[in-house]
Design a protein around this motif. Structure first.
Motif, PDB file in Angstrom:
ATOM      1  N   SER A 118       0.835  -1.194   0.000  1.00 25.07           N
ATOM      2  CA  SER A 118       0.000   0.000   0.000  1.00 25.07           C
ATOM      3  C   SER A 118       0.869   1.243   0.000  1.00 25.07           C
ATOM      4  O   SER A 118       1.938   1.276   0.611  1.00 25.07           O
ATOM      5  CB  SER A 118      -0.904  -0.005   1.243  1.00 25.07           C
ATOM      6  N   GLY A 119       0.400   2.285  -0.706  1.00 20.36           N
ATOM      7  CA  GLY A 119       1.151   3.526  -0.769  1.00 20.36           C
ATOM      8  C   GLY A 119       0.748   4.527   0.278  1.00 20.36           C
ATOM      9  O   GLY A 119       1.169   5.694   0.204  1.00 20.36           O
ATOM     10  N   ASP A 120      -0.040   4.090   1.275  1.00 19.00           N
ATOM     11  CA  ASP A 120      -0.516   5.023   2.291  1.00 19.00           C
ATOM     12  C   ASP A 120       0.607   5.545   3.177  1.00 19.00           C
ATOM     13  O   ASP A 120       0.478   6.615   3.786  1.00 19.00           O
ATOM     14  CB  ASP A 120      -1.586   4.358   3.160  1.00 19.00           C
ATOM     15  N   GLN A 121       1.699   4.795   3.277  1.00 19.03           N
ATOM     16  CA  GLN A 121       2.799   5.190   4.146  1.00 19.03           C
ATOM     17  C   GLN A 121       3.821   6.074   3.433  1.00 19.03           C
ATOM     18  O   GLN A 121       4.772   6.536   4.057  1.00 19.03           O
ATOM     19  CB  GLN A 121       3.499   3.941   4.701  1.00 19.03           C
ATOM     20  N   ILE A 122       3.620   6.284   2.148  1.00 17.58           N
ATOM     21  CA  ILE A 122       4.538   7.137   1.397  1.00 17.58           C
ATOM     22  C   ILE A 122       4.017   8.564   1.451  1.00 17.58           C
ATOM     23  O   ILE A 122       2.892   8.844   1.031  1.00 17.58           O
ATOM     24  CB  ILE A 122       4.664   6.669  -0.065  1.00 17.58           C
ATOM     25  N   CYS A 123       4.824   9.459   1.984  1.00 18.86           N
ATOM     26  CA  CYS A 123       4.381  10.836   2.224  1.00 18.86           C
ATOM     27  C   CYS A 123       5.390  11.839   1.679  1.00 18.86           C
ATOM     28  O   CYS A 123       6.552  11.506   1.410  1.00 18.86           O
ATOM     29  CB  CYS A 123       4.182  11.084   3.723  1.00 18.86           C
ATOM     30  N   VAL A 124       4.914  13.060   1.561  1.00 22.43           N
ATOM     31  CA  VAL A 124       5.766  14.203   1.217  1.00 22.43           C
ATOM     32  C   VAL A 124       5.526  15.282   2.251  1.00 22.43           C
ATOM     33  O   VAL A 124       4.378  15.684   2.492  1.00 22.43           O
ATOM     34  CB  VAL A 124       5.458  14.736  -0.192  1.00 22.43           C
ATOM     35  N   ASP A 125       6.604  15.728   2.887  1.00 25.23           N
ATOM     36  CA  ASP A 125       6.523  16.773   3.902  1.00 25.23           C
ATOM     37  C   ASP A 125       7.258  18.001   3.369  1.00 25.23           C
ATOM     38  O   ASP A 125       8.493  18.023   3.300  1.00 25.23           O
ATOM     39  CB  ASP A 125       7.160  16.293   5.203  1.00 25.23           C
ATOM     40  N   VAL A 126       6.505  19.014   2.964  1.00 19.20           N
ATOM     41  CA  VAL A 126       7.134  20.203   2.388  1.00 19.20           C
ATOM     42  C   VAL A 126       7.789  21.075   3.452  1.00 19.20           C
ATOM     43  O   VAL A 126       8.532  22.010   3.121  1.00 19.20           O
ATOM     44  CB  VAL A 126       6.109  21.036   1.584  1.00 19.20           C
ATOM     45  N   ARG A 127       7.532  20.775   4.727  1.00 19.04           N
ATOM     46  CA  ARG A 127       8.158  21.559   5.786  1.00 19.04           C
ATOM     47  C   ARG A 127       9.671  21.363   5.817  1.00 19.04           C
ATOM     48  O   ARG A 127      10.412  22.225   6.290  1.00 19.04           O
ATOM     49  CB  ARG A 127       7.555  21.189   7.144  1.00 19.04           C
ATOM     50  N   GLN A 128      10.137  20.224   5.296  1.00 19.57           N
ATOM     51  CA  GLN A 128      11.579  19.968   5.299  1.00 19.57           C
ATOM     52  C   GLN A 128      12.324  20.860   4.312  1.00 19.57           C
ATOM     53  O   GLN A 128      13.547  21.012   4.402  1.00 19.57           O
ATOM     54  CB  GLN A 128      11.829  18.501   4.956  1.00 19.57           C
ATOM     55  N   TYR A 129      11.597  21.460   3.376  1.00 23.33           N
ATOM     56  CA  TYR A 129      12.228  22.376   2.434  1.00 23.33           C
ATOM     57  C   TYR A 129      12.353  23.789   2.992  1.00 23.33           C
ATOM     58  O   TYR A 129      12.998  24.641   2.380  1.00 23.33           O
ATOM     59  CB  TYR A 129      11.438  22.425   1.126  1.00 23.33           C
ATOM     60  N   GLY A 130      11.718  24.056   4.127  1.00 25.88           N
ATOM     61  CA  GLY A 130      11.837  25.355   4.777  1.00 25.88           C
ATOM     62  C   GLY A 130      10.930  26.431   4.224  1.00 25.88           C
ATOM     63  O   GLY A 130      11.070  27.604   4.597  1.00 25.88           O
ATOM     64  N   ILE A 131       9.984  26.066   3.356  1.00 32.25           N
ATOM     65  CA  ILE A 131       9.106  27.088   2.776  1.00 32.25           C
ATOM     66  C   ILE A 131       7.929  27.406   3.695  1.00 32.25           C
ATOM     67  O   ILE A 131       7.332  28.481   3.588  1.00 32.25           O
ATOM     68  CB  ILE A 131       8.609  26.659   1.384  1.00 32.25           C
ATOM     69  N   ILE A 132       7.582  26.480   4.584  1.00 28.96           N
ATOM     70  CA  ILE A 132       6.561  26.732   5.604  1.00 28.96           C
ATOM     71  C   ILE A 132       7.115  26.266   6.945  1.00 28.96           C
ATOM     72  O   ILE A 132       7.980  25.382   6.987  1.00 28.96           O
ATOM     73  CB  ILE A 132       5.219  26.013   5.297  1.00 28.96           C
ATOM     74  N   PRO A 133       6.670  26.850   8.060  1.00 26.93           N
ATOM     75  CA  PRO A 133       7.209  26.474   9.371  1.00 26.93           C
ATOM     76  C   PRO A 133       6.827  25.045   9.768  1.00 26.93           C
ATOM     77  O   PRO A 133       5.895  24.454   9.215  1.00 26.93           O
ATOM     78  CB  PRO A 133       6.583  27.507  10.317  1.00 26.93           C
ATOM     79  N   TRP A 134       7.529  24.520  10.781  1.00 28.03           N
ATOM     80  CA  TRP A 134       7.292  23.136  11.217  1.00 28.03           C
ATOM     81  C   TRP A 134       5.961  22.965  11.930  1.00 28.03           C
ATOM     82  O   TRP A 134       5.447  21.840  12.030  1.00 28.03           O
ATOM     83  CB  TRP A 134       8.431  22.674  12.131  1.00 28.03           C
TER      84      TRP A 134
ATOM     85  N   ARG B 186       2.238  17.732   5.733  1.00 25.36           N
ATOM     86  CA  ARG B 186       2.598  16.618   4.866  1.00 25.36           C
ATOM     87  C   ARG B 186       1.337  15.930   4.360  1.00 25.36           C
ATOM     88  O   ARG B 186       0.278  15.989   4.987  1.00 25.36           O
ATOM     89  CB  ARG B 186       3.496  15.622   5.570  1.00 25.36           C
ATOM     90  N   VAL B 187       1.484  15.279   3.209  1.00 25.51           N
ATOM     91  CA  VAL B 187       0.365  14.585   2.568  1.00 25.51           C
ATOM     92  C   VAL B 187       0.860  13.210   2.159  1.00 25.51           C
ATOM     93  O   VAL B 187       1.998  13.065   1.690  1.00 25.51           O
ATOM     94  CB  VAL B 187      -0.150  15.364   1.342  1.00 25.51           C
ATOM     95  N   CYS B 188      -0.008  12.200   2.324  1.00 30.89           N
ATOM     96  CA  CYS B 188       0.407  10.824   2.069  1.00 30.89           C
ATOM     97  C   CYS B 188      -0.561  10.121   1.123  1.00 30.89           C
ATOM     98  O   CYS B 188      -1.711  10.549   0.947  1.00 30.89           O
ATOM     99  CB  CYS B 188       0.470  10.032   3.386  1.00 30.89           C
ATOM    100  N   GLY B 189      -0.065   9.025   0.549  1.00 29.08           N
ATOM    101  CA  GLY B 189      -0.882   8.080  -0.185  1.00 29.08           C
ATOM    102  C   GLY B 189      -1.696   8.645  -1.334  1.00 29.08           C
ATOM    103  O   GLY B 189      -1.221   9.483  -2.116  1.00 29.08           O
ATOM    104  N   PRO B 190      -2.956   8.188  -1.427  1.00 33.78           N
ATOM    105  CA  PRO B 190      -3.822   8.620  -2.541  1.00 33.78           C
ATOM    106  C   PRO B 190      -4.060  10.132  -2.584  1.00 33.78           C
ATOM    107  O   PRO B 190      -4.234  10.692  -3.659  1.00 33.78           O
ATOM    108  CB  PRO B 190      -5.134   7.865  -2.265  1.00 33.78           C
ATOM    109  N   THR B 191      -4.050  10.769  -1.408  1.00 30.35           N
ATOM    110  CA  THR B 191      -4.227  12.227  -1.394  1.00 30.35           C
ATOM    111  C   THR B 191      -3.084  12.920  -2.123  1.00 30.35           C
ATOM    112  O   THR B 191      -3.292  13.867  -2.899  1.00 30.35           O
ATOM    113  CB  THR B 191      -4.312  12.739   0.049  1.00 30.35           C
TER     114      THR B 191
END
Length: 265
Positions: A181-197, A203-208
């Motif tokens: 399942s791809g539900d555990q695969i996520c992208v967290d844009v906070r690590q790029y420093g463009i938005i605060p932690w 972050r958004v994961c899976g089908p979303t």
């Protein structure tokens, strides 16, 4: 009275001389065209137009994606919105400046090339003219170094969007192969420093995440950032050509201004 054949021959001779004179005039005019500066100007205008136009639209799409999916609280990305708005105004200034600067360098190239190609009469330059030419050399070098930084900076959003896109492709691959399942695969844009932690959700994961990659805003922003980066690269190449052209022109003007100079180019 001259015979008709002699009169016709004289007329043909005069016409051939006129044609030859027109041809020589055209060749002389073409010889005074600064082809390097002309190519650099076209490349500079194209690169700046791509960078400014595509970058402006891509930044607007990026803010929309962040507001809808990664930072629902407006206070979390308020600073980012202000910075992007400021960058869009800077883009307007960059476009206007390079439009004028390109025309000035092209005009300077026409003047200097015509002087270099001069074959008749004595040519001399003034100290003011050489100073202005030297100023163009210095300013072009500074702009070239600055645009190297702009080119590197424009590659950052391309890298970020590529990571998001490759993550979506990984999710699609898992779903197609039915291995996991791809539900555990996520992208967290906070690590790029463009938005605060503390931004929510951050972050958004899976089908979303996959749905985000399928939106027109993501697709357009990603490809527009690529085109904007390519435009910045084209502008760097144009400035490198300008560097060589202005340096050569300044050196020739400096050489021809010498009292003992007797060489004709």
């Amino acid at each position: 009275m001259k015979p008709a054949m002699e009169t016709a021959a004289e007329e043909n001779t005069e016409q051939s001389q006129e044609k030859k004179g027109c041809f020589e005039c055209c060749i002389k005019c073409l010889g005074g065209v600064p082809y390097a500066s002309l190519v650099a100007t076209i490349l500079c205008f194209s690169g700046v137009a791509l960078f400014c136009g595509c970058g402006h639209v891509a930044l607007t799409g990026t803010v929309s994606i962040l507001e809808q999916h990664f930072s629902t609280n407006s206070s979390d990305h308020a600073l980012l919105s202000e910075v992007i708005q400021l960058m869009q105004y800077v883009i307007y200034g960059i476009a206007s400046f390079f439009f004028l600067y390109g025309i000035i360098l092209l005009a300077e190239g026409f003047y200097t090339t015509s002087a270099v190609k001069e074959l008749h009469g004595e040519f001399k330059t003034t100290a003011c003219g050489r100073c202005i030419s030297g100023m163009f050399v210095f300013l072009t070098y500074v702009l070239g170094v600055a645009w190297l930084g702009v080119f590197g900076f424009s590659a950052v959003p391309v890298f970020m969007f590529y990571n998001i896109w490759s993550t979506c492709e990984a999710i699609k691959s898992l779903q197609t192969n039915m291995t996991a399942s791809g539900d555990q695969i996520c992208v967290d844009v906070r690590q790029y420093g463009i938005i605060p932690w503390n931004a929510v959700p951050g972050r958004v994961c899976g089908p979303t995440l996959e749905n985000i990659c399928n939106t027109n805003e993501f697709y357009m922003s990603y490809h527009l950032f690529i085109v904007a980066c390519a435009g910045a690269g084209a502008t760097v190449i144009a400035l490198l050509i300008y560097m060589m052209a202005t340096t050569y022109n300044y050196a020739v003007l400096k050489f021809k201004s010498r009292e003992d100079c007797c060489t004709k180019f």
